[in-house]
Scaffold this motif. Sequence first.
Motif: not given
Length: 111
Positions: A1-16
Amino acid sequence: MAMFTTPQTPEPVPLEVAESARARHRGLLGRDGIDGALLLGPASAVHTLGMRFAIDVAYLDRKFRVLAVRTMRPGRLGRPRPRSRYVLEAEAGAMERWGVRRGVRVTMHGR
């Protein structure tokens, strides 16, 4: 499953990832919500005609740097963004929680 982050993201976000023209055109239409976000590419504009909920829209350049973030209510047409290569869509309010704002680089994982 793909995910994304930013420097401020607390945990990876699921990504479609909407890779086909048909998937990009459909986007989030017909859904009642989304767990995570949807990446459309190539894309420089979106609409919310026929949508059931408000969305946050982040316009990304070729290096996945955020050019702009907007909240769109259902029934709206978004203007094309110059230099936008990708569009990240999520439920309204999500981008702020994830730290997705102008100038931030979004990092994709598992894509």
